[in-house]
Design an enzyme around this catalytic site. Structure first.
Site, mmCIF file in Angstrom:
data_model
loop_
_atom_site.group_PDB
_atom_site.id
_atom_site.type_symbol
_atom_site.label_atom_id
_atom_site.label_comp_id
_atom_site.label_asym_id
_atom_site.label_seq_id
_atom_site.Cartn_x
_atom_site.Cartn_y
_atom_site.Cartn_z
ATOM 1 N NE ARG A 96 -11.027 -10.423 -1.029
ATOM 2 C CZ ARG A 96 -11.462 -9.612 -1.991
ATOM 3 N NH1 ARG A 96 -11.766 -10.103 -3.175
ATOM 4 N NH2 ARG A 96 -11.624 -8.317 -1.764
ATOM 5 C CE LYS B 9 -3.903 -2.017 2.556
ATOM 6 N NZ LYS B 9 -4.948 -1.829 1.543
HETATM 7 N N1 BES Z 1 -7.914 -3.707 4.739
HETATM 8 C C1 BES Z 1 -8.126 -3.405 3.380
HETATM 9 C C2 BES Z 1 -9.437 -2.665 3.122
HETATM 10 C C3 BES Z 1 -9.589 -1.308 3.726
HETATM 11 C C4 BES Z 1 -9.420 -0.181 2.959
HETATM 12 C C5 BES Z 1 -9.949 -1.154 5.049
HETATM 13 C C6 BES Z 1 -9.590 1.063 3.508
HETATM 14 C C7 BES Z 1 -10.112 0.086 5.598
HETATM 15 C C8 BES Z 1 -9.943 1.205 4.834
HETATM 16 C C9 BES Z 1 -8.158 -4.703 2.572
HETATM 17 O O1 BES Z 1 -7.362 -5.726 3.021
HETATM 18 C C10 BES Z 1 -7.685 -4.366 1.208
HETATM 19 O O2 BES Z 1 -6.546 -4.033 1.063
HETATM 20 N N2 BES Z 1 -8.556 -4.471 0.240
HETATM 21 C C11 BES Z 1 -8.235 -4.248 -1.106
HETATM 22 C C12 BES Z 1 -8.819 -5.389 -1.894
HETATM 23 C C13 BES Z 1 -8.291 -5.506 -3.285
HETATM 24 C C14 BES Z 1 -6.834 -5.753 -3.308
HETATM 25 C C15 BES Z 1 -9.065 -6.604 -3.999
HETATM 26 C C16 BES Z 1 -8.829 -2.927 -1.514
HETATM 27 O O3 BES Z 1 -9.899 -2.586 -1.012
HETATM 28 O O4 BES Z 1 -8.256 -2.236 -2.320
HETATM 29 MN MN MN Z 2 -5.387 -5.626 2.236
#
Ligand code: BES
Ligand code: MN
Ligand code: ZN
Length: 524
Positions: free
Chosen positions: A363, A289
Site C-alpha cells: 500500500r 515473514k
Molecule cells: N504480499 C503480501 C500479501 C500476500 C500474502 C500476497 C499472501 C500473497 C500471498 C503483503 O505485502 C503482506 O505482507 N500483507 C500483510 C499485511 C499486513 C502486515 C497488514 C498480510 O497480509 O499479512
Molecule cells: Mn508484505
C-alpha cells in the site's frame, strides 16, 4: 522465458480426416441410471461414426467418466487419420446448448497439457450448437489450449526432462472463414501472450528480477511495442517526493523504480489508469515473514507484471481508449537503511503515514503511484495487487476481492466472470477506517492496534485515501488467485497464473463498446 506457445489455427474439414497427431473430443458425465456411461459432446460425431458405435464403450472401458478435468487417451489404430484421440471430460451435460465458457476453456487447457510431446492437435469440441455463442466458445477453447500448453522454461542446467509443449492447436469450427470466429481467435492469441508474459515474470527467480531489472525489462518491451515509456529511478523518485516508494525501496541494495507506460490513440475520449504492485520480493522487512512460505513472495510483483502485459497487449489490440500503466517497483528487504515501525512517511500527495508494519509495504508504493496517476486526469482508475493475506482468508485462492466505487467494482466483477477470473465485491466500512486513525500522523498504515479484523478492507481503505481525483476507481486484491502453488489444473500451470490480465483486457473491451462508457457514468 516460456517455451514458445503453440501456433493457433482454424479448420472446418471432417475431424476424422485431418492429418494431425491427435484429435481432442469432449465427453459429458451421466447419471448412474442413464442408459450409457457417458455422452459424447458435439464435434465428435464423425469420430464416433468411424468407430462404428464402439467409441463410448471403449472410452468407458478405459475409465472415462466425463468428469471435468479428466483426460482419456485412445489409440485409433487406423480408424481415423489421427493416431490418437484425447477425450476430455466436460462434466454434466449443460442445460443450454453449450457448456459454460470457462468449462470449455479449462477442458481445452487440460487436453493441451496432456498433449505435451505431441506436434499437432485438432480440438473438435462443442462450439457449433449455439451460433450466437460460437465465436466466444472458439475463443475460450483457443485461450484454454494455449494457456494449458504454457510451460515456464526454468533454470535446470541439464534440461528439464519435460516433454515439449504442444506445437500447434487447431480449433474445429463449422466455417473456418467466419469473420467473427477469426477475429476472436486472433484476439485469443494476443490475450494469451499477455498472460504468458505475466506468468514468466512472476515465475522468474527474485534475484534475477530486482526493481532495476524489472523496470529495464518492462521499458524495453514497452518501447518495442510502441508505447511511451518513462522510468523514474531513485534520484527522480526523491526529487518527485515519492515517499512511500522510497521508504519501502531504500532497504534494498537494488533501488526502487516507478515505470509509466502510456498508450494514447488518436481520437480516444476516455482514459483508463492501471496501477500494479511491483514488489519484486517481500521479506516482510522488519516484520519478517516466516521462512517456510517466503519464497512465494517472488510473486509479489504479479500486479505490475499484469499491468505491463496488459499495456503490451493493448498496443497490439489498439482499442479506442487511452490506457496508462503505473508500476511502482521495490524490494522489501531488511538492512540498515530499511524503514521501520514508527516511521512517519510523507507520501507523494503530501499525506503523512505512520508505519506500523513494514510488511504492509504494498500500500505504501501503490499509494504514491495512485496519487501520481490521478494527476493525469484519467476517467477510471483500476489498481491491482497481491495486497493482503486477508484476501486469501476471506475468498480463497480462486476469487479476488474488489473494493472501491460500487458500480465500477461491478464492472470489474462482470469482466472477471466473463474471463474466468472471478472477483467478489467487498465493502470499505467506516469503522475499519476509524481503526486506522493514527495518534501522530494523518493515517496509520494498518489498524492502529494491529487488529487484523477486516484485514483486506484495511488495505482498500488505505488506498482510497490516495485516489486524489473524483473518478470511478477499484482496488483488486489478487493475493490468492495470482499464484497457483498446487499441481497444474485446468489451464493453470504451477506458479504464476496471469490473473488479472484477462479481466483487465475484457474490461477495456467493455469500456470501448459503443455507449458503455456513458452507461457506466450514468450508473455512477
Ligand atoms: N504480499 C503480501 C500479501 C500476500 C500474502 C500476497 C499472501 C500473497 C500471498 C503483503 O505485502 C503482506 O505482507 N500483507 C500483510 C499485511 C499486513 C502486515 C497488514 C498480510 O497480509 O499479512
Ligand atoms: Mn508484505
Ligand atoms: Zn507484499
Amino acid at each position: 522465458m516460456s517455451e514458445s506457445l503453440p501456433t493457433l489455427g482454424l479448420a472446418d474439414g471432417d475431424p476424422a480426416e485431418q492429418a494431425v497427431d491427435a484429435v481432442v473430443i469432449g465427453v459429458y458425465s451421466q447419471d448412474a441410471d442413464a442408459p450409457a456411461p457417458l455422452l459424447l459432446a458435439s464435434g465428435a460425431e464423425s469420430i464416433a461414426a468411424a468407430f462404428e458405435g464402439r467409441l463410448v464403450q471403449t472410452l468407458a472401458l478405459l475409465g472415462a467418466s466425463g468428469a471435468a478435468g479428466e483426460v482419456t487417451k485412445l489409440a485409433t489404430l487406423g480408424t481415423i487419420s489421427a493416431p490418437l484421440v484425447v477425450a476430455v471430460g466436460l462434466g454434466p451435460e449443460p442445460a443450454g446448448a453449450l457448456p459454460a465458457t470457462d468449462v470449455l476453456r479449462r477442458a481445452a487447457g487440460v487436453a493441451a497439457r496432456a498433449l505435451a510431446g505431441t506436434g499437432t492437435a485438432l480440438f473438435a469440441l462443442p462450439v457449433a450448437d449455439d451460433p450466437e455463442r460460437e465465436p466466444e466458445a472458439v475463443r475460450a477453447l483457443a485461450e484454454g489450449a494455449l494457456l494449458g500448453a504454457y510451460q515456464f522454461a526454468g533454470y535446470k542446467t541439464k534440461g528439464n526432462g519435460r516433454r515439449p509443449a504442444l506445437r500447434s492447436a487447431t480449433m474445429h469450427v463449422p466455417d473456418a472463414k467466419d469473420r467473427a470466429v477469426k477475429a476472436e481467435t486472433k484476439r485469443a492469441s494476443t490475450v494469451v501472450r499477455a498472460v504468458a508474459r505475466t506468468r514468466d515474470w512472476v515465475n522468474t527467480a527474485p534475484n534475477e528480477l530486482r526493481p532495476p531489472d524489472f523496470a529495464d525489462a518492462v521499458a524495453a518491451a514497452g518501447t518495442a511495442a510502441g508505447l511511451s515509456v518513462e522510468v523514474l529511478d531513485e534520484k527522480a523518485l526523491k526529487r518527485g517526493g515519492y515517499g512511500g516508494i522510497l521508504a519501502v525501496g531504500m532497504g534494498s541494495t537494488a533501488p526502487p523504480r516507478l515505470v509509466r507506460l502510456a498508450y494514447a490513440p488518436r481520437g480516444a475520449v476516455q482514459h483508463l489508469a492501471l496501477i500494479g504492485k511491483g514488489i519484486t520480493f517481500d521479506t516482510g522487512g522488519y516484520a519478517v515473514k516466516p521462512a517456510s512460505g517466503m519464497w512465494e513472495m517472488k510473486g509479489d510483483m504479479a500486479g505490475a507484471a499484469a499491468v505491463a502485459s496488459v499495456l503490451l497487449a493493448v498496443a497490439a489490440l489498439k482499442p479506442k481508449l487511452a490506457v496508462t500503466g503505473y508500476l511502482p517497483m521495490a524490494e522489501n528487504m531488511i538492512s540498515g537503511s530499511a524503514y521501520r515501525p514508527g516511521d512517519v512517511v510523507t507520501m507523494y500527495n503530501g499525506l503523512k503515514v505512520e508505519v506500523l508494519n513494514p510488511d504492509a509495504e504494498g500500500r505504501m508504493v501503490l499509494a504514491d503511484a495512485m496519487a501520481r496517476a490521478c494527476e493525469d486526469e484519467p476517467d477510471y482508475l483500476l489498481e491491482t495487487s497481491t495486497l493482503t493475506g486477508g484476501q486469501v482468508v476471506a475468498l480463497g485462492k480462486r476469487i479476488a476481492g474488489v473494493m472501491g466505487d460500487e458500480d465500477f467494482c461491478q464492472w470489474v466483477k462482470e469482466a472477471g466472470d466473463a474471463a474466468g477470473e472471478p472477483a467478489w465485491p467487498m465493502p470499505l466500512p467506516d469503522d475499519v477506517r476509524k481503526g486506522m486513525d493514527s495518534d501522530v500522523a494523518d493515517i496509520s498504515q494498518t489498524n492502529a492496534n494491529m487488529d487484523r479484523a477486516g484485514h483486506m478492507l484495511q488495505g482498500g481503505i488505505f488506498l482510497s485515501q490516495f485516489v486524489t481525483a473524483d473518478l470511478p476507481w477499484a482496488h483488486l486484491d489478487i493475493a490468492g488467485p495470482s499464484y497457483h502453488s498446487g499441481e497444474p489444473t485446468g489451464y493453470w500451470s504451477k506458479g504464476g497464473t496471469g490473473v488479472p490480465v484477462r479481466t483487465v483486457l475484457e474490461l477495456i473491451d467493455r469500456l470501448t463498446q459503443p455507449g458503455s462508457a456513458a452507461r457506466l457514468r450514468r450508473s455512477l
